[in-house]
Design a protein around this motif. Structure first.
Motif, PDB file in Angstrom:
ATOM      1  N   SER A  95     -11.455   8.932 -40.177  1.00 56.93           N
ATOM      2  CA  SER A  95     -11.468   9.663 -41.443  1.00 56.93           C
ATOM      3  C   SER A  95     -11.615   8.716 -42.630  1.00 56.93           C
ATOM      4  CB  SER A  95     -10.166  10.465 -41.566  1.00 56.93           C
ATOM      5  OG  SER A  95     -10.107  11.050 -42.840  1.00 56.93           O
ATOM      6  N   ILE A  96     -12.380   9.151 -43.596  1.00 57.30           N
ATOM      7  CA  ILE A  96     -12.680   8.290 -44.735  1.00 57.30           C
ATOM      8  C   ILE A  96     -12.055   8.841 -46.026  1.00 57.30           C
ATOM      9  CG2 ILE A  96     -14.859   9.426 -45.383  1.00 57.30           C
ATOM     10  CD1 ILE A  96     -16.061   6.588 -45.688  1.00 57.30           C
ATOM     11  N   TYR A  97     -11.639  10.121 -46.010  1.00 53.57           N
ATOM     12  CA  TYR A  97     -11.441  10.758 -47.306  1.00 53.57           C
ATOM     13  C   TYR A  97     -10.241  10.220 -48.085  1.00 53.57           C
ATOM     14  CZ  TYR A  97      -7.738  14.204 -46.399  1.00 53.57           C
ATOM     15  OH  TYR A  97      -6.547  14.811 -46.156  1.00 53.57           O
ATOM     16  N   LYS A  98      -9.210   9.721 -47.383  1.00 58.53           N
ATOM     17  CA  LYS A  98      -8.073   9.167 -48.127  1.00 58.53           C
ATOM     18  C   LYS A  98      -8.433   7.867 -48.845  1.00 58.53           C
ATOM     19  CE  LYS A  98      -4.103  11.437 -46.234  1.00 58.53           C
ATOM     20  NZ  LYS A  98      -3.859  11.781 -44.842  1.00 58.53           N
ATOM     21  N   LEU A  99      -9.532   7.249 -48.406  1.00 58.53           N
ATOM     22  CA  LEU A  99      -9.935   5.991 -49.038  1.00 58.53           C
ATOM     23  C   LEU A  99     -10.506   6.202 -50.434  1.00 58.53           C
ATOM     24  CD1 LEU A  99     -11.598   3.884 -46.205  1.00 58.53           C
ATOM     25  CD2 LEU A  99      -9.310   3.711 -47.151  1.00 58.53           C
ATOM     26  N   GLU A 100     -10.729   7.443 -50.784  1.00 61.41           N
ATOM     27  CA  GLU A 100     -11.232   7.701 -52.130  1.00 61.41           C
ATOM     28  C   GLU A 100     -10.147   7.540 -53.173  1.00 61.41           C
ATOM     29  OE1 GLU A 100     -14.004  10.361 -53.809  1.00 61.41           O
ATOM     30  OE2 GLU A 100     -14.096  11.404 -51.880  1.00 61.41           O
ATOM     31  N   GLN A 101      -8.875   7.608 -52.684  1.00 67.95           N
ATOM     32  CA  GLN A 101      -7.778   7.563 -53.648  1.00 67.95           C
ATOM     33  C   GLN A 101      -7.165   6.174 -53.723  1.00 67.95           C
ATOM     34  OE1 GLN A 101      -5.440  10.486 -51.637  1.00 67.95           O
ATOM     35  NE2 GLN A 101      -7.200  11.861 -51.680  1.00 67.95           N
ATOM     36  N   ALA A 102      -6.898   5.695 -54.950  1.00 67.42           N
ATOM     37  CA  ALA A 102      -6.203   4.429 -55.124  1.00 67.42           C
ATOM     38  C   ALA A 102      -4.814   4.564 -54.489  1.00 67.42           C
ATOM     39  CB  ALA A 102      -6.080   4.112 -56.608  1.00 67.42           C
ATOM     40  N   PRO A 103      -4.202   3.527 -53.917  1.00 77.12           N
ATOM     41  CA  PRO A 103      -4.693   2.144 -53.974  1.00 77.12           C
ATOM     42  C   PRO A 103      -5.615   1.757 -52.829  1.00 77.12           C
ATOM     43  CG  PRO A 103      -2.499   2.194 -53.027  1.00 77.12           C
ATOM     44  CD  PRO A 103      -2.877   3.627 -53.290  1.00 77.12           C
ATOM     45  N   GLY A 104      -6.060   2.741 -52.029  1.00 80.92           N
ATOM     46  CA  GLY A 104      -7.015   2.424 -50.962  1.00 80.92           C
ATOM     47  C   GLY A 104      -6.391   1.653 -49.816  1.00 80.92           C
ATOM     48  N   LYS A 105      -5.068   1.771 -49.676  1.00 81.06           N
ATOM     49  CA  LYS A 105      -4.397   1.055 -48.578  1.00 81.06           C
ATOM     50  C   LYS A 105      -4.357   1.978 -47.357  1.00 81.06           C
ATOM     51  CE  LYS A 105       0.190  -0.791 -47.484  1.00 81.06           C
ATOM     52  NZ  LYS A 105       1.457  -1.282 -48.019  1.00 81.06           N
ATOM     53  N   PRO A 106      -5.029   1.600 -46.252  1.00 84.46           N
ATOM     54  CA  PRO A 106      -5.037   2.484 -45.081  1.00 84.46           C
ATOM     55  C   PRO A 106      -3.624   2.721 -44.559  1.00 84.46           C
ATOM     56  CG  PRO A 106      -6.659   0.730 -44.848  1.00 84.46           C
ATOM     57  CD  PRO A 106      -5.826   0.384 -46.037  1.00 84.46           C
ATOM     58  N   LEU A 107      -3.406   3.914 -44.000  1.00 85.52           N
ATOM     59  CA  LEU A 107      -2.047   4.306 -43.590  1.00 85.52           C
ATOM     60  C   LEU A 107      -1.476   3.479 -42.453  1.00 85.52           C
ATOM     61  CD1 LEU A 107      -2.006   8.204 -43.857  1.00 85.52           C
ATOM     62  CD2 LEU A 107      -0.620   6.573 -45.120  1.00 85.52           C
ATOM     63  N   ASN A 108      -2.338   3.056 -41.523  1.00 89.23           N
ATOM     64  CA  ASN A 108      -1.822   2.244 -40.406  1.00 89.23           C
ATOM     65  C   ASN A 108      -2.967   1.442 -39.770  1.00 89.23           C
ATOM     66  OD1 ASN A 108      -2.830   3.536 -37.822  1.00 89.23           O
ATOM     67  ND2 ASN A 108      -1.939   5.341 -38.819  1.00 89.23           N
ATOM     68  N   PRO A 109      -2.612   0.455 -38.927  1.00 92.48           N
ATOM     69  CA  PRO A 109      -3.644  -0.432 -38.371  1.00 92.48           C
ATOM     70  C   PRO A 109      -4.379   0.138 -37.163  1.00 92.48           C
ATOM     71  CG  PRO A 109      -1.410  -1.372 -38.147  1.00 92.48           C
ATOM     72  CD  PRO A 109      -1.246   0.035 -38.568  1.00 92.48           C
ATOM     73  N   MET A 110      -4.016   1.350 -36.713  1.00 91.51           N
ATOM     74  CA  MET A 110      -4.619   1.913 -35.504  1.00 91.51           C
ATOM     75  C   MET A 110      -5.771   2.876 -35.812  1.00 91.51           C
ATOM     76  SD  MET A 110      -2.933   0.543 -32.923  1.00 91.51           S
ATOM     77  CE  MET A 110      -2.295  -0.978 -33.576  1.00 91.51           C
ATOM     78  N   ILE A 111      -5.981   3.164 -37.098  1.00 86.72           N
ATOM     79  CA  ILE A 111      -7.165   3.946 -37.476  1.00 86.72           C
ATOM     80  C   ILE A 111      -8.244   2.960 -37.925  1.00 86.72           C
ATOM     81  CG2 ILE A 111      -6.001   6.103 -38.098  1.00 86.72           C
ATOM     82  CD1 ILE A 111      -5.989   5.103 -41.038  1.00 86.72           C
ATOM     83  N   ASN A 112      -9.488   3.421 -37.970  1.00 82.17           N
ATOM     84  CA  ASN A 112     -10.580   2.489 -38.254  1.00 82.17           C
ATOM     85  C   ASN A 112     -10.407   1.752 -39.579  1.00 82.17           C
ATOM     86  OD1 ASN A 112     -11.560   3.513 -35.908  1.00 82.17           O
ATOM     87  ND2 ASN A 112     -13.580   4.038 -36.698  1.00 82.17           N
ATOM     88  N   ALA A 113     -10.022   2.479 -40.640  1.00 88.66           N
ATOM     89  CA  ALA A 113      -9.897   1.824 -41.947  1.00 88.66           C
ATOM     90  C   ALA A 113      -8.862   0.703 -41.883  1.00 88.66           C
ATOM     91  CB  ALA A 113      -9.504   2.859 -43.008  1.00 88.66           C
TER      92      ALA A 113
END
Ligand SMILES: NC(=O)CC[C@H](N)C(=O)O
Length: 302
Positions: A95-113
């Motif tokens: 999923s990419i959509y949460k990356l649109e919001q600052a601060p752009g920190k991915p939620l965890n290391p097991m998803i692609n982002a």
């Protein structure tokens, strides 16, 4: 035990018909969807396998466990968790959509982002050197010096990984990644590391023994072996991690090739392969096999 495992495989193989091969990486759609295999290595030195596991398949997201360990060894917890979080997500792995919001920190290391950020933190002056360090850790955990890349899968994902490329550029905008192209190269290569069910079982065993391999080498610091197994429980099966924790209760990490790495603390490592996937990207047969095995052998850690 061997007969018992063969029975389980026989029971769950037909469920592959409910799944679908990952075809967004074209090379993965060449896999045989009816394949289902399992290897188990116990802390007492017993080795079992059943079903039909191919000689090699690619790690895909299972590599996220390895790169997280290496980034933590390279940079320490503070630096890594400043850039990637520790919380599960209810969203799909890509999923990419949460990356649109600052601060752009991915939620965890097991998803692609999150994994892209983690890969960017691995030390080395070239992509080749950094991949070499990832491979070396995989080889020492699996105790197999012959593990290398599947170049056909690598080129296939490199040519079609548009979503991952987009994600990496979003992350760059927020300053979470510096060298986007090098990070993507490394990420596509780590996903294409080719392993077998036996290799996965041996890696799971290394984690089960708090980072010590069969040769008695402390390959991973004990505290990190504990930490990654916790991530495997909370985020390892993507947005199906909650259900898997309840029904299997085993730290596990899946990949879209159909592999699953599982580790039962102080008991065993398990490697599973079944390329037909459910809608969340987990192996249909593999998940059922692990749930069944856990139920029969009482493997839940909870
Ligand atoms: N879930 C997965 O295994 C994802 C890995 C795959 N290489 C991707 O980035 O899409």
């Amino acid at each position: 035990m061997k007969d018992f495992l063969e029975e389980l495989v026989k029971q769950y193989r037909p469920s592959a018909g409910e799944g679908k091969l990952a075809d967004y990486i074209p090379e993965l759609s060449a896999q045989d969807p009816t394949t289902l295999g399992i290897s188990v290595r116990t802390c007492d030195g017993e080795i079992y396998s059943a079903g039909n596991c191919p000689e090699r398949f690619t790690m895909q997201s299972i590599s996220k466990v390895i790169t997280l360990i290496l980034a933590l060894m390279d940079q320490g917890e503070k630096a890594v968790f400043e850039r990637v979080g520790m919380e599960p997500t209810g969203d799909p792995f890509n999923s990419i959509y949460k990356l649109e919001q600052a601060p752009g920190k991915p939620l965890n290391p097991m998803i692609n982002a999150g994994a892209l950020v983690v890969s960017s933190l691995i030390k080395g002056s070239t992509v080749e050197e950094r991949l070499g360090r990832i491979l070396s850790l995989v080889q020492r955990m699996a105790e197999n010096p012959n593990i290398g890349l599947d170049y056909a899968v690598y080129y296939s994902e490199r040519a079609t990984g548009f979503r991952n490329r987009s994600m990496a550029y979003f992350l760059k905008e927020f300053g979470m990644i510096e060298d986007v192209e090098a990070t993507l190269e490394l990420y596509f290569q780590q996903c294409s590391i080719a392993i077998s069910c036996d290799d996965l079982a041996q890696m799971g065993l290394c984690l089960a023994r708090l980072g010590e391999n069969d040769a008695g080498e402390q390959v991973i610091p004990r505290e990190l072996a504990r930490l990654v197994k916790t991530f495997m429980v909370t985020c390892g099966m993507y947005n199906a991690s909650g259900e898997f924790a309840i029904l299997a209760g085993i730290p596990a990490k899946s990949g879209v090739s159909g592999g699953i790495l599982a580790s039962v603390p102080e008991r065993m490592g398990i490697g599973v392969f079944g390329p037909a996937l459910d809608e969340k990207g987990n192996s249909v047969g593999g998940v059922r096999l692990l749930k069944g095995l856990s139920r029969e052998l009482n493997l839940s850690i909870f």
